[in-house]
Design a protein around this motif. Structure first.
Motif, PDB file in Angstrom:
ATOM      1  N   THR A 263       0.693  -1.292   0.036  1.00  0.00           N
ATOM      2  CA  THR A 263      -0.090   0.059  -0.074  1.00  0.00           C
ATOM      3  C   THR A 263       0.854   1.349   0.027  1.00  0.00           C
ATOM      4  O   THR A 263       1.809   1.506   0.804  1.00  0.00           O
ATOM      5  CB  THR A 263      -0.877   0.001   1.176  1.00  0.00           C
TER       6      THR A 263
ATOM      7  N   ASN B  25     -11.139   9.043   2.512  1.00  0.00           N
ATOM      8  CA  ASN B  25     -11.078   7.565   1.714  1.00  0.00           C
ATOM      9  C   ASN B  25     -10.197   7.439   0.503  1.00  0.00           C
ATOM     10  O   ASN B  25     -10.445   8.288  -0.431  1.00  0.00           O
ATOM     11  CB  ASN B  25     -12.621   7.651   1.437  1.00  0.00           C
ATOM     12  N   THR B  26      -9.041   7.109   0.845  1.00  0.00           N
ATOM     13  CA  THR B  26      -8.036   7.112  -0.093  1.00  0.00           C
ATOM     14  C   THR B  26      -8.330   6.265  -1.484  1.00  0.00           C
ATOM     15  O   THR B  26      -7.749   6.647  -2.468  1.00  0.00           O
ATOM     16  CB  THR B  26      -6.902   6.305   0.478  1.00  0.00           C
ATOM     17  N   LEU B  27      -9.621   5.375  -1.429  1.00  0.00           N
ATOM     18  CA  LEU B  27      -9.883   4.807  -2.574  1.00  0.00           C
ATOM     19  C   LEU B  27     -10.471   5.880  -3.407  1.00  0.00           C
ATOM     20  O   LEU B  27     -10.708   5.548  -4.939  1.00  0.00           O
ATOM     21  CB  LEU B  27     -10.962   3.999  -2.246  1.00  0.00           C
ATOM     22  N   ARG B  28     -10.983   7.010  -3.224  1.00  0.00           N
ATOM     23  CA  ARG B  28     -11.563   7.948  -3.908  1.00  0.00           C
ATOM     24  C   ARG B  28     -10.606   9.021  -4.408  1.00  0.00           C
ATOM     25  O   ARG B  28     -10.869   9.960  -5.450  1.00  0.00           O
ATOM     26  CB  ARG B  28     -12.557   8.832  -3.068  1.00  0.00           C
TER      27      ARG B  28
ATOM     28  N   ASN C 240      -9.829   8.323  -8.430  1.00  0.00           N
ATOM     29  CA  ASN C 240     -11.188   8.330  -9.369  1.00  0.00           C
ATOM     30  C   ASN C 240     -11.151   9.859  -9.820  1.00  0.00           C
ATOM     31  O   ASN C 240     -10.832  10.631  -9.407  1.00  0.00           O
ATOM     32  CB  ASN C 240     -12.279   8.217  -8.621  1.00  0.00           C
TER      33      ASN C 240
END
Length: 231
Positions: free
Chosen positions: A207, A225-228, A231
């Motif tokens: 990661t 939120n690192t997943l965002r 995007n």
């Protein structure tokens, strides 16, 4: 650490364990910035890098679209025609060898950034013990060791910031002031994160962005939120 009533009250407005989308995180940070001065909005990024390894180091710079909200005083070490170029570009201080004792002996540090031409680094290197710990030492990766002093000055005045790992592999950067609009802070945040994502070391396994927190000078941190972020 003992917290004041104002700080505790801000905690009532959001869930500190929740991961927020970047836009909502910035909105929360602005709402929580209730100090009597214009707080700086900062981003703290915990990475999976191990800075002890040269191939996992991160260091670079990015110009924030809306600047930092801070007036930047620039010192330039140069000689010859580059002195005139630096002065014409708006450098606050320009000089050479004669500035060394002023900084070393008199403790003069009334500047925020330092730029140097490559032929002056032999002189500037003598200030390493003073400028280094303060993050002021010119560096080619940050664009502050260059013959194009005019561009370096213009970038710094426009809001160029440097990012790099600290000893705990965390990156700390300002992205503006609490008085900025949400859109301005978001654009600055995106510019910073885009640069850092691109700077991911090829040698890193696992990661990269372990956590990203946005906060104001006196407010609590809001987790992103690192997943965002991609995007």
């Amino acid at each position: 650490m003992k917290r004041g009533k104002r700080y505790k009250k801000t905690l009532e407005g959001y869930d500190k364990t929740q991961l927020y989308d970047p836009e909502e995180a910035i909105r929360q940070v602005k709402q929580n910035a209730t100090a009597k001065f214009d707080e700086t909005v900062e981003v703290h990024i915990r990475t999976g890098c191990d800075g002890r390894h040269a191939d996992q180091q991160i260091r670079g710079a990015v110009v924030l679209p809306h600047g930092t909200g801070k007036s930047v005083r620039v010192l330039v070490f140069a000689k010859g025609t580059k002195i005139d170029e630096a002065e014409a570009a708006g450098a606050d201080f320009v000089g050479g060898q004669e500035l060394i004792p002023r900084i070393q002996n008199e403790g003069w540090l009334e500047f925020d950034k330092v730029v140097a031409t490559p032929d002056m680094m032999g002189v500037v290197g003598r200030l390493g013990r003073i400028l280094g710990p303060k993050g002021l030492m010119p560096n080619p990766k940050a664009g502050t060791v260059t013959m194009d002093v005019a561009k370096a000055i213009n970038d710094l005045k426009a809001g160029k910031i440097e990012y790099r790992l600290d000893k705990t592999n965390i990156i700390h950067c300002p992205i503006g002031k609490a008085s900025f609009g949400e859109d301005q802070l978001m654009e600055n945040f995106r510019a910073l994160m885009d640069a850092i994502i691109k700077a991911r070391p090829a040698a890193l396994r696992g990661t990269y962005l372990k956590s990203v927190v946005i906060t104001s000078s006196m407010g609590p941190g809001v987790k992103v939120n690192t997943l965002r972020l991609t995007n």
